[in-house]
Every structure is written in C-alpha cells, then in structure tokens.
Design a protein around this motif. Structure first.
Motif, mmCIF file in Angstrom:
data_model
loop_
_atom_site.group_PDB
_atom_site.id
_atom_site.type_symbol
_atom_site.label_atom_id
_atom_site.label_comp_id
_atom_site.label_asym_id
_atom_site.label_seq_id
_atom_site.Cartn_x
_atom_site.Cartn_y
_atom_site.Cartn_z
ATOM 1 N N ASN A 33 53.722 53.734 95.537
ATOM 2 C CA ASN A 33 53.208 53.089 96.748
ATOM 3 C C ASN A 33 52.271 51.933 96.422
ATOM 4 O OD1 ASN A 33 54.636 54.850 98.390
ATOM 5 N ND2 ASN A 33 52.935 56.293 98.593
ATOM 6 N N GLY A 34 51.626 52.005 95.260
ATOM 7 C CA GLY A 34 50.719 50.938 94.855
ATOM 8 C C GLY A 34 51.425 49.687 94.380
ATOM 9 N N LEU A 35 52.729 49.792 94.097
ATOM 10 C CA LEU A 35 53.483 48.627 93.601
ATOM 11 C C LEU A 35 53.489 47.489 94.613
ATOM 12 C CD1 LEU A 35 56.594 50.362 91.997
ATOM 13 C CD2 LEU A 35 54.736 49.239 90.783
ATOM 14 N N ARG A 36 53.515 47.849 95.909
ATOM 15 C CA ARG A 36 53.596 46.802 96.929
ATOM 16 C C ARG A 36 52.314 45.975 97.021
ATOM 17 N NH1 ARG A 36 53.389 51.549 100.395
ATOM 18 N NH2 ARG A 36 55.651 51.507 100.407
ATOM 19 N N ASP A 37 51.228 46.498 96.457
ATOM 20 C CA ASP A 37 49.965 45.757 96.494
ATOM 21 C C ASP A 37 49.809 44.797 95.319
ATOM 22 O OD1 ASP A 37 49.182 47.147 98.803
ATOM 23 O OD2 ASP A 37 48.401 48.813 97.612
ATOM 24 N N LEU A 38 50.747 44.862 94.358
ATOM 25 C CA LEU A 38 50.643 43.988 93.191
ATOM 26 C C LEU A 38 51.046 42.565 93.567
ATOM 27 C CD1 LEU A 38 52.316 46.213 90.449
ATOM 28 C CD2 LEU A 38 49.887 45.860 90.822
ATOM 29 N N PRO A 39 50.454 41.560 92.927
ATOM 30 C CA PRO A 39 50.875 40.174 93.205
ATOM 31 C C PRO A 39 52.326 39.966 92.798
ATOM 32 C CG PRO A 39 49.417 40.261 91.283
ATOM 33 C CD PRO A 39 49.388 41.620 91.908
ATOM 34 N N GLN A 40 53.050 39.175 93.592
ATOM 35 C CA GLN A 40 54.467 38.932 93.322
ATOM 36 C C GLN A 40 54.676 37.839 92.275
ATOM 37 O OE1 GLN A 40 57.100 40.753 94.682
ATOM 38 N NE2 GLN A 40 55.368 42.010 95.273
ATOM 39 N N TYR A 41 53.607 37.177 91.894
ATOM 40 C CA TYR A 41 53.740 36.060 90.952
ATOM 41 C C TYR A 41 52.890 36.338 89.713
ATOM 42 C CZ TYR A 41 49.542 35.071 93.649
ATOM 43 O OH TYR A 41 48.350 35.192 94.296
ATOM 44 N N GLY A 42 53.106 35.533 88.697
ATOM 45 C CA GLY A 42 52.405 35.758 87.425
ATOM 46 C C GLY A 42 53.157 36.767 86.574
ATOM 47 N N HIS A 43 52.823 36.813 85.284
ATOM 48 C CA HIS A 43 53.536 37.694 84.361
ATOM 49 C C HIS A 43 52.720 38.904 83.932
ATOM 50 C CE1 HIS A 43 56.366 34.249 82.850
ATOM 51 N NE2 HIS A 43 56.439 34.472 84.141
ATOM 52 N N SER A 318 52.083 29.032 90.105
ATOM 53 C CA SER A 318 52.150 30.137 89.149
ATOM 54 C C SER A 318 53.149 29.837 88.030
ATOM 55 C CB SER A 318 52.542 31.429 89.865
ATOM 56 O OG SER A 318 52.665 32.496 88.949
ATOM 57 N N GLY A 319 54.339 29.344 88.415
ATOM 58 C CA GLY A 319 55.334 28.979 87.408
ATOM 59 C C GLY A 319 54.830 27.892 86.482
ATOM 60 N N PHE A 320 54.152 26.914 87.054
ATOM 61 C CA PHE A 320 53.555 25.819 86.277
ATOM 62 C C PHE A 320 52.532 26.370 85.278
ATOM 63 C CE2 PHE A 320 50.239 22.617 85.697
ATOM 64 C CZ PHE A 320 50.964 21.469 85.425
ATOM 65 N N LYS A 321 51.686 27.273 85.749
ATOM 66 C CA LYS A 321 50.636 27.847 84.898
ATOM 67 C C LYS A 321 51.238 28.660 83.749
ATOM 68 C CE LYS A 321 46.841 31.192 85.024
ATOM 69 N NZ LYS A 321 46.167 32.223 85.847
ATOM 70 N N GLU A 322 52.340 29.378 84.029
ATOM 71 C CA GLU A 322 52.922 30.282 83.029
ATOM 72 C C GLU A 322 53.797 29.572 82.003
ATOM 73 O OE1 GLU A 322 52.260 33.405 82.711
ATOM 74 O OE2 GLU A 322 51.260 33.914 84.593
ATOM 75 N N LEU A 323 54.077 28.283 82.219
ATOM 76 C CA LEU A 323 54.960 27.572 81.287
ATOM 77 C C LEU A 323 54.350 27.527 79.888
ATOM 78 C CD1 LEU A 323 56.519 24.358 82.885
ATOM 79 C CD2 LEU A 323 57.680 26.418 82.104
ATOM 80 N N PRO A 324 55.072 28.003 78.876
ATOM 81 C CA PRO A 324 54.578 27.889 77.505
ATOM 82 C C PRO A 324 54.796 26.480 76.976
ATOM 83 C CG PRO A 324 56.738 28.923 77.501
ATOM 84 C CD PRO A 324 56.375 28.692 78.941
#
Length: 578
Positions: A33-43, A318-324
């Motif tokens: 049930n706690g999974l739905r509270d996690l952010p959908q973005y970021g790694h 988020s995608g921009f931030k995560e780019l290696p």
C-alpha cells in the motif's frame, strides 16, 4: 481465518507458523500500500522501498508453500488468498518493469499471473458471495491482459478477453453492481485496442495469423560502419500520448504502446519456463546484482498519458537530472496540435503553437457567458511549445513529434552547443487514411514497423509469411545502405553523427528516411505537409532522395505488386525535408 467453522486447537509450533504467516501477510500489505506514495520519477528514491517489499513477499510466498498444510487446516487459508499474494507479486514485477524498462521483469510478472489462471486460485471467488472478491478477480484479468499485450502473447490475450467477458457477465448478473458500466467500458477498450493494433495480418501456409515482435533484436539492429566520432547513448525516454479519440487501454494509447516496444530489446524467454512448475517462485530479485543504470539493457522510460504541463515538466526535469555523462534524452509526443496565430514570426519558440498534452481546463479564465477566453488573450495552458524545451537542450536531446502541428518544432535553435535532433511527422494524410489517427498515427507506425506501415499505405491487409520475409530483406537492405550513407555524408549535421552510434537512435533515424522516401514516391501523398520533416535538415541528395534508396523502395513495390501507386524519382513535385 475461516468464518464457517472454528479452527481446531493448535500446538505451539502451529501457533508459531500461523502467527508468522499473519505477521508476513500484514507487513506485505503495508509495504504494498505504501508503493503508491513513492515518487513516480527519479531512480533512487524508490529502490530501497521496492527491495524491502520484494523481500517480504518472497518470504511470504515461500512460507505459505512450506507450511501449506498447517495453514490450510489451522488458519483456514483459502485458494483465493494464495491467488491474492501471487497477484500482488505479479503487480510488483510489472511496476518494477515500468520503473526500470527491463522487459525480463514482464516475464516474471507473466509467470505469476499465469500460475493464478492455470491453478484456478480464483475459481471459487464467485461462491464466496462477496462482490469485492469478484472485483479482485476482474482486476487480475485486466492486469494479466496488459502484461500479455506487452509480451505479444495475442492468442492468450484473446482467450483472456473471452474469459473476462464471461466473468463480467457473472459479476453483473449476480450482484447488479454500480460499476458494471465501467467494466463493460474496460472490456470495450481492450477489444478496440486489439482490433486497431491488428492492421496487417501476417499468415502462415494454413492461413493462421502469426504474431511478430517489433522490439530490437540482433537481427533487426541496423549495421554501422566504424566511426571515430564520440557518440551519445540513449539513457532517458519520455513517451507522451494525447491524441483525440485514439484507442487506448490502461493509460496506454496505441501510439505509446508501439513506441515503447520500439525502444526496448526483446526480453529473454527462459524466465517464463518456471510457469510450468507446480507453483511459481519469485525469479531473480531486483537489486541482487545491483541494477545500476549503466548495466541496463534498455533505456529508462516514463510513460505519460495526458500529462498536464506541470507533470510533463517535472518528468522532463527528472530525466534531465538523471542523465549520466554521454547520455541522451528522447522525448516522443503523440498529440493533437495547438496551432499558433502567426504563420511567419521571429519567435518560433511560442508563436507557432505546439502540441496539447492534456485537454483539461483547470483554473481557466472565462468570459461573462462562461465561455473560455480563446484564442487571443490566453494561450492553451497544457500546450507544449518548442520554447518549453529550450532549457533541456543543455544536454543532448532527441525529439519525435507525431502531430498535425509537428512543424512548430522545425526551428529549434542550438543554444548550448549540444546535439539536438527533431524528427517530425507529416501534418496531413490522404483522405482515405483519415481514420488512421484513431488506430494509431502513420508516422509512429513507420518508426515501429516500417514494413507494416508500407503495407498499410498500399492497402495490403493480408500477407503470407514467406512474402513478408522476402519483403523484410528489402527493408533490411535499405537500412544497411542508409546507414552507410549517413556515415559517408559530408554535409550531414554533426548532431546526427553524435547520435547514430546508439542502436535505438540509429534505428529511428533510418526508419525516418524510409518513411520519407516511401511517402514522397507514393502518388497519394501530395505536397510538403504530407511528408515528414527533420531538424537539422537531412541532406536531400546524399540521403533523403538518394537513387540507391529510392530504387530499393521501388523494387519492394514490385515484389508486392503495387508499383502503380508509386511515381518515379523526380516525377512530379517532390519536396525535400526542411
């Protein structure tokens, strides 16, 4: 615990087993049930939580297997309860696939969903006289169908749709629930989705339809001559869908469904073998070998159905931030156009309009009559303009736009010296293909499966597998030749050469060229608005209208006996991409 009869007395060991099972069951529910509270973005924000959840469910699944007899007799464990645990594990693997883009986790999800069906864990849910259990069963079917669609198990999909239809009838007939219209709508969406995706039937000698996968494999990866260029690799993908009335299922439009497969490698099959065991067991646990981004088989994806401007901007950031380092981001948008007021302007960032990613009217200022102030004083709130993407060109960016206002994105400035490429769809299709938008856009179909798109523009709906394979040789030859022309070109913009070393981006660029040449030669597509555009412009003579590539396409038309639909190169008014 069973409600019908009191459980027999337990000894200490049996109490320990039941108590441990209850503890694991409660803990697993809390974590799930706690999974739905996690952010959908970021790694990284969600990985440790997913790891803990997988760990508890693995323990719970193995525990109920080891102590099934005690739990059956002393706890009153029912088969639908086992099915619920298996269903939650299937959902975990599916959501892990969504967050990582690793297709092998789809096979793990399939393993558990398949076991639920084969072992009939929900078979007695109808007899429990609890509508909530029937809803759980219906949701299981809907989730299983999504996984099977993504794995292209179409025969099983059709079986599941028939079973779901019967289950919905049983549910509505027994309980007359308020949500019966919603479930019939779900069923209608699934059927429309399957029908729309079946544009071309490839059949064997017995006239049986053959299901083809269109994910990347070593066999369909275009070759590449050795280069000295430093190239970027595709690491982050954002797929956006908001085309009016296009068929969709489970927040996936048909265009999104096709594009996500195009940007994945074919999953390994051996993981599904375990479904034939007596009972499934969780396969390789995520994090066992550390799923670090540089070990990923596939680029990481976000799937956004009708995102608001703020949501899309959040995921872009988020995608921009995560780019290696040496990583590139791809933005794919299939959406209706939002046309600007100006045809000619010095401000291509906003005056030419863009694409509408969401049609909501939240917080809209209206006139005294209640009508929205449009156009003029206000611009569309959820329109993504080219200028909205300018900040993200600080890193390598590859843009695909499939829209009736795609040309708004053809004047991207290079503000930061990083490679930026935009491949843009035709804005018009012939009147005979007007319903194509509902069944998926033509440009996306060319990027997904060039031969299927070619057959579609030639009105071919059935093709024998022997003929398909023969035609695929021509398509492969086209891709190999086009790849050589890219590398050898002296006038091509350097941005293309920085992206061509990535298998997925090379595939998209070469399929774009195939699409362009097919459409400029096809007599039904007349004028620049019927052709795709590229920015920076690809060289016309060296690539887009190269005689060798045109000849391969015309040779293909001869094989399929549709040569009359196509003009000779140079015949009529053929415009280059600008």
């Amino acid at each position: 615990m069973s409600e019908e009869t009191p459980a027999p007395p337990m000894d200490e060991n049996e109490k320990r087993i039941v108590n441990e099972f209850c503890h694991l069951l409660e803990k697993s529910k809390q974590l799930f049930n706690g999974l739905r509270d996690l952010p959908q973005y970021g790694h990284k924000q969600w990985q440790s939580y997913f790891g803990r959840t997988f760990d508890v469910y693995t323990k719970l699944w193995k525990f109920q297997q080891q102590h099934r007899q005690v739990l059956d007799v002393k706890y009153g464990l029912k088969r639908w309860q086992i099915g619920e645990v298996a269903s939650k594990i299937g959902q975990l693997y599916y959501h892990y696939y969504l967050r990582t883009s690793e297709t092998n986790y789809l096979n793990e999800s399939f393993s558990f969903y398949s076991a639920i069906r084969m072992r009939a864990y929900y078979s007695k849910a109808n007899k429990e006289e609890r509508p909530d259990l029937m809803v759980k069963k219906l949701r299981f079917y809907a989730r299983f169908i999504v996984v099977c669609l993504l794995l292209k198990k179409m025969k099983l999909v059709r079986d599941l749709v028939r079973e779901l239809s019967k289950q919905i009838d049983d549910y509505t007939g027994t309980y007359e629930p308020e949500d019966h219209m919603e479930w019939n709508l779900v069923l209608g969406e699934i059927k429309a989705f399957i029908e729309a995706d079946n544009l071309i039937s490839v059949v064997d000698v017995d006239a049986t339809a053959i299901v083809l996968s269109h994910r990347l494999t070593p066999l369909n990866t275009p070759p590449l001559d050795k280069m000295s260029h430093v190239h970027f690799t595709l690491q982050e993908i954002i797929i956006v869908g908001n085309t009016h009335e296009q068929v969709k299922f489970s927040e996936l439009t048909l265009d999104m469904f096709r594009m996500l497969q195009t940007l994945e490698r074919e999953p390994q099959e051996e993981l599904t073998n375990q479904i034939y065991d007596a009972s499934p067991a969780p396969g390789r646990q995520p994090f066992e070998n550390g799923d670090r981004p540089n070990k990923r088989e596939n680029p990481h994806k976000y799937l956004l159905y009708k995102p608001t401007y703020s949501q899309l901007n959040t995921f872009l950031a988020s995608g921009f931030k995560e780019l290696p380092p040496n990583g590139a981001m791809l933005l794919y948008i299939s959406a209706d156009g939002c046309h600007g007021n100006a045809k000619h302007t010095d401000d291509a960032a906003y005056d030419l309009g863009g694409v509408v990613t969401n049609s909501r009217r939240d917080g809209e200022v209206t006139t005294t009559t209640g009508k929205p102030k449009r156009p003029g004083t206000l611009k569309e709130m959820h329109c993504l303009h080219p200028g909205d993407l300018y900040p993200y060109t600080r890193k390598p960016l590859f843009v695909l736009v499939d829209s009736d206002n795609s040309s708004a994105f053809q004047h991207f400035p290079n503000l930061f010296g990083q490679p930026v490429v935009c491949l843009l769809s035709p804005e018009q299709v012939p009147t005979t293909m007007q319903d194509m938008r509902q069944k998926g856009n033509l440009f996306t179909l060319f990027l997904h499966c060039p031969l299927m798109a070619f057959c579609h523009v030639c009105s071919i709906i059935d093709i024998p597998i022997t003929m398909w394979d023969k035609c695929q040789i021509y398509v492969d030859r086209f891709m190999a030749e086009a790849s050589k022309l890219f590398v050898r070109s002296r006038s091509i913009d350097h941005a293309y050469m920085q992206f061509i070393g990535d298998d997925f981006l090379r595939l998209l660029m070469l399929r774009f060229v195939f699409c362009y040449i097919v459409l400029i030669l096809h007599r039904g597509f007349k004028g620049p608005s019927f052709y795709p555009l590229s920015h920076p412009p690809l060289p016309t003579e060296e690539i887009l209208e190269h005689p060798t590539l045109c000849k391969i396409v015309l040779d293909l038309t001869a094989v399929l006996d549709c040569r009359a639909l196509f003009a000779e190169p140079g015949e009529g008014d053929i415009h280059g991409a600008t």
